[in-house]
Motif scaffolding. Sequence first.
Motif, mmCIF file in Angstrom:
data_model
loop_
_atom_site.group_PDB
_atom_site.id
_atom_site.type_symbol
_atom_site.label_atom_id
_atom_site.label_comp_id
_atom_site.label_asym_id
_atom_site.label_seq_id
_atom_site.Cartn_x
_atom_site.Cartn_y
_atom_site.Cartn_z
ATOM 1 N N GLY A 19 -4.409 45.534 -40.036
ATOM 2 C CA GLY A 19 -4.017 46.727 -40.768
ATOM 3 C C GLY A 19 -5.001 47.879 -40.668
ATOM 4 N N TRP A 20 -6.239 47.611 -40.267
ATOM 5 C CA TRP A 20 -7.233 48.674 -40.104
ATOM 6 C C TRP A 20 -6.976 49.398 -38.793
ATOM 7 N N LEU A 50 -12.659 55.038 -39.525
ATOM 8 C CA LEU A 50 -12.156 53.690 -39.765
ATOM 9 C C LEU A 50 -11.214 53.749 -40.955
ATOM 10 N N CYS A 51 -9.933 53.563 -40.689
ATOM 11 C CA CYS A 51 -8.894 53.690 -41.714
ATOM 12 C C CYS A 51 -8.472 52.315 -42.209
ATOM 13 N N PRO A 52 -8.722 52.015 -43.475
ATOM 14 C CA PRO A 52 -8.248 50.747 -44.024
ATOM 15 C C PRO A 52 -6.744 50.817 -44.283
ATOM 16 N N PRO A 53 -6.105 49.667 -44.422
ATOM 17 C CA PRO A 53 -4.673 49.697 -44.737
ATOM 18 C C PRO A 53 -4.453 50.269 -46.138
ATOM 19 N N ALA A 59 -12.944 52.474 -49.310
ATOM 20 C CA ALA A 59 -13.171 51.700 -48.091
ATOM 21 C C ALA A 59 -13.214 52.571 -46.839
ATOM 22 N N LEU A 60 -12.840 53.825 -46.943
ATOM 23 C CA LEU A 60 -12.792 54.742 -45.808
ATOM 24 C C LEU A 60 -14.203 55.011 -45.286
ATOM 25 N N ARG A 61 -14.395 54.877 -43.968
ATOM 26 C CA ARG A 61 -15.703 55.090 -43.344
ATOM 27 C C ARG A 61 -15.545 55.939 -42.092
#
Length: 94
Positions: A19-20, A50-53, A59-61
């Motif tokens: 999902g990332w 880096l997009c998390p689900p 969590a976004l980096r």
Amino acid sequence: GRRQAGEPLASFTPALPPGWRVIWRGFRGEPWLRWSEAGDAPASNGTLTLCPPGAHDAALRQLVIAKSGRVRLVQPARVGNASLQAARALCGWT
């Protein structure tokens, strides 16, 4: 452009969780990232997002790549609203 003693190395092992997504946006608009043998990235400066689900701001980096080859970790939720909104748009959360 050279790594200093004690400077941490970034690694993407193991693979990203399901999902990332990783989105690259470079200064020159090229779809790749390139380092030279000297350790610099003269034509590849830009940002890996880096997009998390799901829309999970905490969590976004982002990994910001400088022309010198240095990599800086950014957490858009901690930097400011403009940075967060831009990162959210890249991830398709707007």
